[in-house]
Design a protein around this motif. Structure first.
Motif, PDB file in Angstrom:
ATOM      1  N   ARG A 179       0.860  -1.173   0.000  1.00  0.00           N
ATOM      2  CA  ARG A 179       0.000   0.000   0.000  1.00  0.00           C
ATOM      3  C   ARG A 179       0.907   1.236   0.000  1.00  0.00           C
ATOM      4  O   ARG A 179       2.003   1.215   0.579  1.00  0.00           O
ATOM      5  CB  ARG A 179      -0.921  -0.015   1.217  1.00  0.00           C
ATOM      6  N   VAL A 180       0.444   2.303  -0.642  1.00  0.00           N
ATOM      7  CA  VAL A 180       1.304   3.458  -0.895  1.00  0.00           C
ATOM      8  C   VAL A 180       0.632   4.742  -0.427  1.00  0.00           C
ATOM      9  O   VAL A 180      -0.542   4.977  -0.719  1.00  0.00           O
ATOM     10  CB  VAL A 180       1.635   3.568  -2.405  1.00  0.00           C
ATOM     11  N   ARG A 181       1.402   5.555   0.270  1.00  0.00           N
ATOM     12  CA  ARG A 181       0.947   6.891   0.657  1.00  0.00           C
ATOM     13  C   ARG A 181       2.029   7.891   0.288  1.00  0.00           C
ATOM     14  O   ARG A 181       3.210   7.666   0.541  1.00  0.00           O
ATOM     15  CB  ARG A 181       0.650   6.971   2.159  1.00  0.00           C
ATOM     16  N   VAL A 182       1.606   9.002  -0.328  1.00  0.00           N
ATOM     17  CA  VAL A 182       2.535  10.046  -0.769  1.00  0.00           C
ATOM     18  C   VAL A 182       2.077  11.376  -0.201  1.00  0.00           C
ATOM     19  O   VAL A 182       0.895  11.736  -0.300  1.00  0.00           O
ATOM     20  CB  VAL A 182       2.590  10.124  -2.307  1.00  0.00           C
ATOM     21  N   PHE A 183       3.008  12.117   0.396  1.00  0.00           N
ATOM     22  CA  PHE A 183       2.741  13.464   0.904  1.00  0.00           C
ATOM     23  C   PHE A 183       3.625  14.429   0.136  1.00  0.00           C
ATOM     24  O   PHE A 183       4.852  14.286   0.125  1.00  0.00           O
ATOM     25  CB  PHE A 183       3.005  13.526   2.414  1.00  0.00           C
ATOM     26  N   ASN A 184       2.984  15.404  -0.508  1.00  0.00           N
ATOM     27  CA  ASN A 184       3.670  16.251  -1.476  1.00  0.00           C
ATOM     28  C   ASN A 184       3.336  17.714  -1.250  1.00  0.00           C
ATOM     29  O   ASN A 184       2.212  18.060  -0.889  1.00  0.00           O
ATOM     30  CB  ASN A 184       3.237  15.834  -2.890  1.00  0.00           C
ATOM     31  N   GLY A 185       4.313  18.568  -1.479  1.00  0.00           N
ATOM     32  CA  GLY A 185       4.067  20.007  -1.451  1.00  0.00           C
ATOM     33  C   GLY A 185       3.573  20.477  -2.805  1.00  0.00           C
ATOM     34  O   GLY A 185       4.272  20.310  -3.814  1.00  0.00           O
ATOM     35  N   ALA A 186       2.382  21.045  -2.848  1.00  0.00           N
ATOM     36  CA  ALA A 186       1.803  21.451  -4.130  1.00  0.00           C
ATOM     37  C   ALA A 186       2.597  22.566  -4.797  1.00  0.00           C
ATOM     38  O   ALA A 186       2.480  22.777  -6.007  1.00  0.00           O
ATOM     39  CB  ALA A 186       0.350  21.879  -3.934  1.00  0.00           C
ATOM     40  N   ALA A 187       3.414  23.305  -4.030  1.00  0.00           N
ATOM     41  CA  ALA A 187       4.243  24.373  -4.593  1.00  0.00           C
ATOM     42  C   ALA A 187       5.683  23.923  -4.838  1.00  0.00           C
ATOM     43  O   ALA A 187       6.555  24.759  -5.079  1.00  0.00           O
ATOM     44  CB  ALA A 187       4.227  25.584  -3.664  1.00  0.00           C
ATOM     45  N   ASP A 188       5.915  22.625  -4.800  1.00  0.00           N
ATOM     46  CA  ASP A 188       7.256  22.071  -4.992  1.00  0.00           C
ATOM     47  C   ASP A 188       7.595  22.059  -6.479  1.00  0.00           C
ATOM     48  O   ASP A 188       7.032  21.275  -7.244  1.00  0.00           O
ATOM     49  CB  ASP A 188       7.286  20.657  -4.416  1.00  0.00           C
ATOM     50  N   PRO A 189       8.542  22.891  -6.929  1.00  0.00           N
ATOM     51  CA  PRO A 189       8.881  22.905  -8.355  1.00  0.00           C
ATOM     52  C   PRO A 189       9.603  21.650  -8.810  1.00  0.00           C
ATOM     53  O   PRO A 189       9.689  21.374 -10.013  1.00  0.00           O
ATOM     54  CB  PRO A 189       9.784  24.137  -8.486  1.00  0.00           C
ATOM     55  N   MET A 190      10.119  20.860  -7.870  1.00  0.00           N
ATOM     56  CA  MET A 190      10.815  19.626  -8.229  1.00  0.00           C
ATOM     57  C   MET A 190       9.840  18.494  -8.541  1.00  0.00           C
ATOM     58  O   MET A 190      10.234  17.479  -9.135  1.00  0.00           O
ATOM     59  CB  MET A 190      11.754  19.207  -7.088  1.00  0.00           C
ATOM     60  N   VAL A 191       8.602  18.650  -8.094  1.00  0.00           N
ATOM     61  CA  VAL A 191       7.569  17.639  -8.361  1.00  0.00           C
ATOM     62  C   VAL A 191       6.362  18.370  -8.949  1.00  0.00           C
ATOM     63  O   VAL A 191       5.387  18.664  -8.261  1.00  0.00           O
ATOM     64  CB  VAL A 191       7.182  16.878  -7.083  1.00  0.00           C
TER      65      VAL A 191
END
Length: 262
Positions: A179-191
């Motif tokens: 099972r996979v969980r991802v936490f990401n910054g919406a303002a992250d220019p790298m992603v």
């Protein structure tokens, strides 16, 4: 596989709730490369428990990843902060960090061998229930745990924080079991958003149990209190975000409880 243990570190943390946390440096190897890890557990908890692998940012195995291992130990897990770069190497400049990360990211055999060696070490620890493992990864480490999951590593679940989501390895139905969980910054220019969208499409196509949490206005490295200093020193688009860090950690705790609720 041989395993070398250094003397236990004298860890008596200030909070009474953490008073029984023990930590040891571990020495192990993969394909002739010496690896320097750190394992933490709560000595007051009786019996075996699930284990959690923690994979460092591109800065390498440092105090930050060890702190995360101790936090997991305080929650009742045995946690191994691993060394993916070899010889305990850490970077003090983005150029070095990038070179170390590329060495692993661009060679799946190296990544796989070093991660599998860490799983062997954790499974062999007397406090761990064999084959009840999860993995957390930060930045570079998040990409590592996602790729291990894609390839079918025996992990109940993986959690990636501010991780690169693009990969030459694709999740596949019948192969990817975690099972996979991802936490990401919406303002992250790298992603960028298109990378997030492609990842979500990949997960849906493979039938993986996944969730992606995007934090509005949040930059890369948001879980690391040292991110602001790195940003100022090197002009990188990084930033610690206390709210996002707190929320992602709370959701991680719930996720781990779900994985191992038996």
């Amino acid at each position: 596989m041989k395993r070398w243990l250094a003397l236990p570190l004298a860890l008596l943390l200030s909070s009474p709730a953490l008073a029984e946390i023990r930590g040891e440096e571990v020495r192990y190897s993969a394909d002739g490369v010496n690896l320097h890890g750190y394992i933490a557990w709560d000595d007051s908890v009786s019996g075996p428990r699930p284990g959690v692998i923690v994979v460092h940012e591109w800065w390498g195995h440092n105090d930050y990843v060890r702190d995360r291992a101790r936090q997991l130990a305080a929650l009742g897990y045995t946690a191994l902060a691993v060394d993916m770069f070899g010889d305990g190497r850490t970077a003090d400049h983005p150029d070095n960090a990038g070179a170390f990360a590329r060495e692993v990211a661009q060679n799946a055999d190296i990544r796989r061998s070093r991660f599998n060696a860490a799983m062997d070490v954790l499974n062999a620890h007397p406090t761990v229930k064999n084959d009840q493992l999860a993995a957390l990864g930060y930045c570079f480490g998040g990409s590592v745990v996602l790729n291990m999951a894609r390839e079918g590593a025996p992990l109940a679940g993986v959690v990636a924080y501010h991780a690169g989501l693009a990969s030459p390895v694709a999740a596949q139905a019948g192969v990817t079991q975690s099972r996979v969980r991802v936490f990401n910054g919406a303002a992250d220019p790298m992603v960028p958003p298109e990378q997030v969208a492609a990842f979500e499409a990949e997960m849906r196509a493979s039938g993986v149990d996944f969730a992606v949490v995007n934090y509005d206005g949040v930059l890369h490295g948001f879980t690391n209190p040292g991110a602001d200093a790195f940003a100022e020193r090197f002009g990188l688009p990084l930033g610690f975000d206390e709210a996002a860090d707190s929320d992602s950690w709370a959701q991680t705790q719930s996720f781990l409880q779900e994985l191992f609720a038996q």
